[in-house]
Design a protein around this motif. Structure first.
Motif, PDB file in Angstrom:
ATOM      1  N   MET A  30       0.740  -1.448  -0.081  1.00  0.00           N
ATOM      2  CA  MET A  30      -0.687   0.210   0.288  1.00  0.00           C
ATOM      3  C   MET A  30       1.032   0.980  -0.283  1.00  0.00           C
ATOM      4  SD  MET A  30      -3.078  -0.512   2.779  1.00  0.00           S
ATOM      5  CE  MET A  30      -4.014  -1.882   2.197  1.00  0.00           C
ATOM      6  N   GLY A  31       2.014   1.740   1.106  1.00  0.00           N
ATOM      7  CA  GLY A  31       3.010   2.293   1.279  1.00  0.00           C
ATOM      8  C   GLY A  31       3.401   2.563  -0.557  1.00  0.00           C
ATOM      9  N   ARG A  33       2.233   2.099  -3.249  1.00  0.00           N
ATOM     10  CA  ARG A  33       1.007   2.106  -4.541  1.00  0.00           C
ATOM     11  C   ARG A  33       0.816   3.381  -4.034  1.00  0.00           C
ATOM     12  NH1 ARG A  33       3.034  -1.122  -7.844  1.00  0.00           N
ATOM     13  NH2 ARG A  33       3.221  -3.472  -8.491  1.00  0.00           N
ATOM     14  N   LYS A  34       0.683   3.771  -2.895  1.00  0.00           N
ATOM     15  CA  LYS A  34      -0.020   5.508  -2.932  1.00  0.00           C
ATOM     16  C   LYS A  34      -0.044   6.095  -3.701  1.00  0.00           C
ATOM     17  CE  LYS A  34       3.564   7.317   0.786  1.00  0.00           C
ATOM     18  NZ  LYS A  34       3.339   7.705   1.694  1.00  0.00           N
ATOM     19  N   HIS A  35       1.099   6.947  -4.265  1.00  0.00           N
ATOM     20  CA  HIS A  35       1.421   7.988  -4.428  1.00  0.00           C
ATOM     21  C   HIS A  35       0.173   7.104  -6.619  1.00  0.00           C
ATOM     22  CE1 HIS A  35       4.164   9.752  -2.904  1.00  0.00           C
ATOM     23  NE2 HIS A  35       5.177   8.315  -2.988  1.00  0.00           N
ATOM     24  N   ALA A  38      -3.075   7.841  -6.161  1.00  0.00           N
ATOM     25  CA  ALA A  38      -3.686   8.893  -4.490  1.00  0.00           C
ATOM     26  C   ALA A  38      -4.159   9.538  -6.459  1.00  0.00           C
ATOM     27  CB  ALA A  38      -2.290  10.124  -4.214  1.00  0.00           C
ATOM     28  N   ARG A  45     -11.772   5.302  -6.054  1.00  0.00           N
ATOM     29  CA  ARG A  45      -9.842   4.923  -4.905  1.00  0.00           C
ATOM     30  C   ARG A  45     -10.038   3.895  -3.640  1.00  0.00           C
ATOM     31  NH1 ARG A  45      -7.643   9.171  -1.408  1.00  0.00           N
ATOM     32  NH2 ARG A  45      -6.065   8.075  -0.310  1.00  0.00           N
ATOM     33  N   TYR A  49      -9.115   0.143  -3.000  1.00  0.00           N
ATOM     34  CA  TYR A  49      -8.024   0.220  -1.715  1.00  0.00           C
ATOM     35  C   TYR A  49      -8.721  -0.950  -1.114  1.00  0.00           C
ATOM     36  CZ  TYR A  49      -4.074   2.763  -0.927  1.00  0.00           C
ATOM     37  OH  TYR A  49      -2.813   2.610  -1.100  1.00  0.00           O
TER      38      TYR A  49
END
Length: 168
Positions: A30-31, A33-35, A38, A45, A49
């Motif tokens: 998740m960290g 892929r967050k960009h 986002a 979204r 998620y």
């Protein structure tokens, strides 16, 4: 009974380790892929998620259930893996239909699996609620930022370029 208790305890420890590693891996993914995610806003979204989180949790639980099924098969409690997997799934999820049972010598393992599954599913539920809660909070912050951009500064002290306006 002592051997069954030791085996059950070792399986509980193993599945907690599997669960921890799985959740850490999900957080890491998740960290990273967050960009990318986002850029996607709104319901898409949140749905993306949420579905990804649920599928990740489902995979983690599948591994844990299969580990117990493998143990039952290795102990010779079932002649085929499908029966072992069915028993493990109904036990782990605490459904416990009772249509498939194991020898009394090893029942303690099944009891611990049920309790362990209950705890791990609860842990997953807490994780899912946290992820979804953060998604909604992030969405609300994003909407608030849009409102500020559309309406200008809330207290009327700055123009659209950030310069202070004289009060009237």
């Amino acid at each position: 009974m002592i051997i069954a208790l030791v085996v059950a305890s070792l399986m509980a420890i193993a599945t907690v380790v599997i669960h921890t590693v799985g959740l850490v891996a999900m957080i890491s993914i998740m960290g990273k892929r967050k960009h990318q995610i986002a850029r996607v806003t709104g319901a898409l979204r949140i749905v993306t998620y949420t579905v990804a989180t649920v599928m990740g949790l489902f995979l983690i639980h599948t591994i844990e259930i299969w580990a117990y099924a493998g143990l039952y098969r290795a102990l010779g409690l079932f002649t085929d893996f499908e029966d072992a997997l069915y028993f493990s799934t109904t036990t782990f999820t605490t459904l416990g239909y009772g249509d498939v049972i194991i020898e009394s010598e090893w029942r303690l393992i099944a009891s611990v699996e049920g309790f362990n599954g209950f705890l791990l599913i609860g842990w997953s539920t807490a994780f899912l609620v946290t992820v979804v809660g953060r998604l909604f909070r992030a969405e609300i912050r994003w909407i608030d930022l849009l409102d500020e951009d559309d309406n200008g500064d809330e207290d009327g002290d700055e123009d659209t370029h950030g310069h202070r306006r004289p009060r009237r």
